[in-house]
Scaffold this motif. Structure first.
Motif, PDB file in Angstrom:
ATOM      1  N   LEU A 156      32.967  -2.180  14.140  1.00  0.00           N
ATOM      2  CA  LEU A 156      32.981  -1.362  12.918  1.00  0.00           C
ATOM      3  C   LEU A 156      33.606  -2.113  11.750  1.00  0.00           C
ATOM      4  O   LEU A 156      33.151  -1.999  10.608  1.00  0.00           O
ATOM      5  CB  LEU A 156      33.711  -0.050  13.172  1.00  0.00           C
ATOM      6  CG  LEU A 156      32.894   1.153  13.650  1.00  0.00           C
ATOM      7  CD1 LEU A 156      31.902   1.598  12.580  1.00  0.00           C
ATOM      8  CD2 LEU A 156      32.151   0.847  14.942  1.00  0.00           C
ATOM      9  N   VAL A 159      30.953  -4.389  10.445  1.00  0.00           N
ATOM     10  CA  VAL A 159      29.927  -3.627   9.729  1.00  0.00           C
ATOM     11  C   VAL A 159      30.346  -3.394   8.283  1.00  0.00           C
ATOM     12  O   VAL A 159      29.601  -3.669   7.331  1.00  0.00           O
ATOM     13  CB  VAL A 159      29.651  -2.276  10.434  1.00  0.00           C
ATOM     14  CG1 VAL A 159      28.921  -1.315   9.497  1.00  0.00           C
ATOM     15  CG2 VAL A 159      28.847  -2.492  11.707  1.00  0.00           C
ATOM     16  N   TYR A 160      31.568  -2.907   8.100  1.00  0.00           N
ATOM     17  CA  TYR A 160      32.025  -2.596   6.750  1.00  0.00           C
ATOM     18  C   TYR A 160      32.263  -3.858   5.927  1.00  0.00           C
ATOM     19  O   TYR A 160      32.046  -3.865   4.710  1.00  0.00           O
ATOM     20  CB  TYR A 160      33.280  -1.724   6.809  1.00  0.00           C
ATOM     21  CG  TYR A 160      32.968  -0.269   7.054  1.00  0.00           C
ATOM     22  CD1 TYR A 160      32.861   0.625   6.002  1.00  0.00           C
ATOM     23  CD2 TYR A 160      32.754   0.219   8.342  1.00  0.00           C
ATOM     24  CE1 TYR A 160      32.561   1.968   6.213  1.00  0.00           C
ATOM     25  CE2 TYR A 160      32.452   1.546   8.580  1.00  0.00           C
ATOM     26  CZ  TYR A 160      32.347   2.424   7.509  1.00  0.00           C
ATOM     27  OH  TYR A 160      32.040   3.747   7.720  1.00  0.00           O
ATOM     28  N   GLN A 163      28.830  -5.106   4.774  1.00  0.00           N
ATOM     29  CA  GLN A 163      28.187  -4.235   3.801  1.00  0.00           C
ATOM     30  C   GLN A 163      28.864  -4.234   2.434  1.00  0.00           C
ATOM     31  O   GLN A 163      28.416  -3.544   1.513  1.00  0.00           O
ATOM     32  CB  GLN A 163      28.087  -2.820   4.356  1.00  0.00           C
ATOM     33  CG  GLN A 163      27.124  -2.687   5.537  1.00  0.00           C
ATOM     34  CD  GLN A 163      25.702  -3.045   5.169  1.00  0.00           C
ATOM     35  OE1 GLN A 163      25.349  -4.228   5.175  1.00  0.00           O
ATOM     36  NE2 GLN A 163      24.888  -2.057   4.832  1.00  0.00           N
ATOM     37  N   PRO A 170      27.883   5.007   3.668  1.00  0.00           N
ATOM     38  CA  PRO A 170      27.219   5.427   4.905  1.00  0.00           C
ATOM     39  C   PRO A 170      27.544   6.872   5.260  1.00  0.00           C
ATOM     40  O   PRO A 170      28.658   7.346   5.043  1.00  0.00           O
ATOM     41  CB  PRO A 170      27.790   4.462   5.943  1.00  0.00           C
ATOM     42  CG  PRO A 170      29.135   4.088   5.407  1.00  0.00           C
ATOM     43  CD  PRO A 170      28.963   4.030   3.915  1.00  0.00           C
ATOM     44  N   MET A 173      25.603   7.605  11.716  1.00  0.00           N
ATOM     45  CA  MET A 173      25.720   6.479  12.634  1.00  0.00           C
ATOM     46  C   MET A 173      25.072   6.818  13.960  1.00  0.00           C
ATOM     47  O   MET A 173      25.318   7.883  14.535  1.00  0.00           O
ATOM     48  CB  MET A 173      27.186   6.105  12.862  1.00  0.00           C
ATOM     49  CG  MET A 173      27.377   4.942  13.827  1.00  0.00           C
ATOM     50  SD  MET A 173      29.105   4.421  13.913  1.00  0.00           S
ATOM     51  CE  MET A 173      28.985   3.128  15.170  1.00  0.00           C
ATOM     52  N   ASP A 234      22.370   4.952   8.762  1.00  0.00           N
ATOM     53  CA  ASP A 234      22.962   3.886   7.947  1.00  0.00           C
ATOM     54  C   ASP A 234      23.574   2.794   8.818  1.00  0.00           C
ATOM     55  O   ASP A 234      23.583   1.623   8.445  1.00  0.00           O
ATOM     56  CB  ASP A 234      24.051   4.463   7.032  1.00  0.00           C
ATOM     57  CG  ASP A 234      23.524   5.579   6.154  1.00  0.00           C
ATOM     58  OD1 ASP A 234      22.609   5.302   5.359  1.00  0.00           O
ATOM     59  OD2 ASP A 234      24.004   6.715   6.279  1.00  0.00           O
ATOM     60  N   ILE A 235      24.113   3.195   9.969  1.00  0.00           N
ATOM     61  CA  ILE A 235      24.729   2.268  10.926  1.00  0.00           C
ATOM     62  C   ILE A 235      24.159   2.559  12.305  1.00  0.00           C
ATOM     63  O   ILE A 235      24.018   3.725  12.690  1.00  0.00           O
ATOM     64  CB  ILE A 235      26.264   2.441  10.980  1.00  0.00           C
ATOM     65  CG1 ILE A 235      26.900   2.297   9.593  1.00  0.00           C
ATOM     66  CG2 ILE A 235      26.889   1.428  11.946  1.00  0.00           C
ATOM     67  CD1 ILE A 235      28.375   2.688   9.562  1.00  0.00           C
ATOM     68  N   LEU A 253      16.723   2.256  11.425  1.00  0.00           N
ATOM     69  CA  LEU A 253      17.687   1.972  10.358  1.00  0.00           C
ATOM     70  C   LEU A 253      17.134   2.451   9.030  1.00  0.00           C
ATOM     71  O   LEU A 253      15.975   2.207   8.690  1.00  0.00           O
ATOM     72  CB  LEU A 253      17.962   0.476  10.262  1.00  0.00           C
ATOM     73  CG  LEU A 253      18.924  -0.157  11.258  1.00  0.00           C
ATOM     74  CD1 LEU A 253      19.075  -1.640  10.941  1.00  0.00           C
ATOM     75  CD2 LEU A 253      20.280   0.536  11.246  1.00  0.00           C
ATOM     76  N   GLY A 257      20.502  -0.364   5.847  1.00  0.00           N
ATOM     77  CA  GLY A 257      21.228  -0.107   7.090  1.00  0.00           C
ATOM     78  C   GLY A 257      21.578  -1.379   7.837  1.00  0.00           C
ATOM     79  O   GLY A 257      21.022  -2.459   7.595  1.00  0.00           O
ATOM     80  N   VAL A 258      22.507  -1.237   8.793  1.00  0.00           N
ATOM     81  CA  VAL A 258      22.976  -2.384   9.566  1.00  0.00           C
ATOM     82  C   VAL A 258      23.079  -2.003  11.040  1.00  0.00           C
ATOM     83  O   VAL A 258      23.550  -0.915  11.382  1.00  0.00           O
ATOM     84  CB  VAL A 258      24.325  -2.915   9.021  1.00  0.00           C
ATOM     85  CG1 VAL A 258      25.394  -1.825   9.012  1.00  0.00           C
ATOM     86  CG2 VAL A 258      24.805  -4.114   9.814  1.00  0.00           C
ATOM     87  N   CYS A 260      24.509  -3.322  14.773  1.00  0.00           N
ATOM     88  CA  CYS A 260      25.402  -4.218  15.502  1.00  0.00           C
ATOM     89  C   CYS A 260      25.072  -4.149  16.984  1.00  0.00           C
ATOM     90  O   CYS A 260      25.078  -3.064  17.567  1.00  0.00           O
ATOM     91  CB  CYS A 260      26.865  -3.842  15.271  1.00  0.00           C
ATOM     92  SG  CYS A 260      28.023  -4.799  16.283  1.00  0.00           S
TER      93      CYS A 260
END
Length: 350
Positions: A156, A159-160, A163, A170, A173, A234-235, A253, A257-258, A260
């Motif tokens: 996480l 991710v942030y 972004q 976001p 999730m 978004d995640i 997504l 969006g991302v 992981c």
């Protein structure tokens, strides 16, 4: 001392044996082990898929999810600690020499209980204070979960960090996989105020279902619904160990969006994907996919912080992650017999 050891590369070789107790130098701590968590990595090592003992050793002491108590050394006697897992490579690559061994460039890192260093599934271990994380006594009942929590924390955090490339707020999730890592990630996400959907095979039941209801996360079974049925996200975070589901997450997504990927599959599965359409989605929608492994010290420390926040918001909930406690003598049972509703098995030594 007693320890659970494995003959690396030999299937089903995990057993309890007497091994020499550690004799730490003055600048290291001697730690008495209280509990060790069992995960898929331990089962893969026992299956002979991987695992490497220290140089000159015919065995490897297993275990990388630990909770212990300092017996002697530079830290306070009686202090509860969790040890980090990975150690720097001999080459001292740019990541390792700047304290980010989880991004080791050479690939020659060492990992306790996994690769070239003995682990924590023993009565005692020795460790440098720089790799020990303080755990408050208030978190004693579930502090052993800190290592898997750190893996979700890193995911996480990355991710942030990634972004920051754009203005981003976001809301939703998706987590594929309902095991301990995925459920811990859901807890972090709910603390952040995200709407969370967990997508996995099978019916929702047991401790993980109770935890999801407590934190307000939604469970959707892959047996009943396609990923495309549940909207865009978004995640997305994959923690399944089942690669087709991970690639399916890429399809849902939202713009910007991302995704992981956290799980290591190690198999030979193949799937057909609409590669041109997926390419266009990622390019035209600024979507992104990345992988994450292990964790840094700050992820462990953030895990301690969020454990306290979770305990305050949902008192007693974290204890439900631990669904089975067994003595060291029953290590084979821990590996061979997994109840269908098992979320986390713990070996008790203390």
């Amino acid at each position: 001392m007693r320890a659970a050891i494995v003959s690396p590369g030999k299937a089903n070789s995990m057993r309890v044996a007497d091994v020499p107790a550690p004799e730490p130098p003055p600048d290291e701590c001697l730690v008495r082990v209280l509990e060790v968590g069992i995960c898929g990595t331990d089962r893969d090592i026992d299956a002979g898929h991987y695992g490497e003992g220290p140089a000159g050793s015919e065995y490897l002491i297993d275990g990388h999810e630990s909770l212990g108590e300092v017996v002697e050394g530079p830290r306070h006697k009686g202090e509860l600690v969790v040890a980090m897992v990975r150690r720097p490579c001999r080459e001292r690559c740019i990541a390792c020499r700047t304290g980010q061994v989880d991004f080791c460039r050479s690939g020659n890192y060492e990992e306790r209980g996994i690769r070239r260093r003995h682990g924590f599934l023993a009565e005692y271990y020795a460790e440098s204070p720089e790799y020990l994380i303080h755990v408050p006594r208030a978190l004693r009942k579930f502090g052993v979960l800190l290592e898997p929590m750190s893996v979700s924390q890193k995911a996480l955090r990355q991710v942030y960090a990634i972004q920051r490339r754009m203005p981003w707020e976001p809301k939703r999730m998706l987590i594929t996989g309902a095991g301990s890592v995925g459920t811990l990630a859901a807890c972090i996400a709910r603390l952040k105020g995200l709407e969370v959907v967990i997508y996995s095979r099978g019916a929702g039941r047991g401790a993980d279902e109770m935890i999801r209801r407590k934190i307000g996360a939604t469970y959707v079974s892959a047996d009943d619904h396609k990923l495309s049925d549940i909207g865009l996200f978004d995640i997305a975070l994959d923690a399944t160990g089942f690669s087709p589901l991970a690639w399916g997450a890429a399809e849902v997504l939202d713009v910007n969006g991302v995704l992981c990927m956290l799980s290591v599959t190690g198999g030979k599965k193949r799937i057909d994907i609409a590669s041109d359409a997926l390419n266009d989605k990622f390019v035209l929608g600024n979507r992104l996919l990345f992988g994450s492994v292990n964790a840094a010290r700050e992820d462990f420390e953030n895990g301690v912080r969020d454990f306290a926040a979770l305990e305050q918001r949902w008192p007693g909930m974290m204890e439900h992650f631990i669904t089975r406690r067994l003595p060291l003598a029953e290590i084979r049972k821990a590996l061979d017999e997994r109840p269908p509703d098992d979320l986390k098995t713990i070996i008790e030594l203390g």
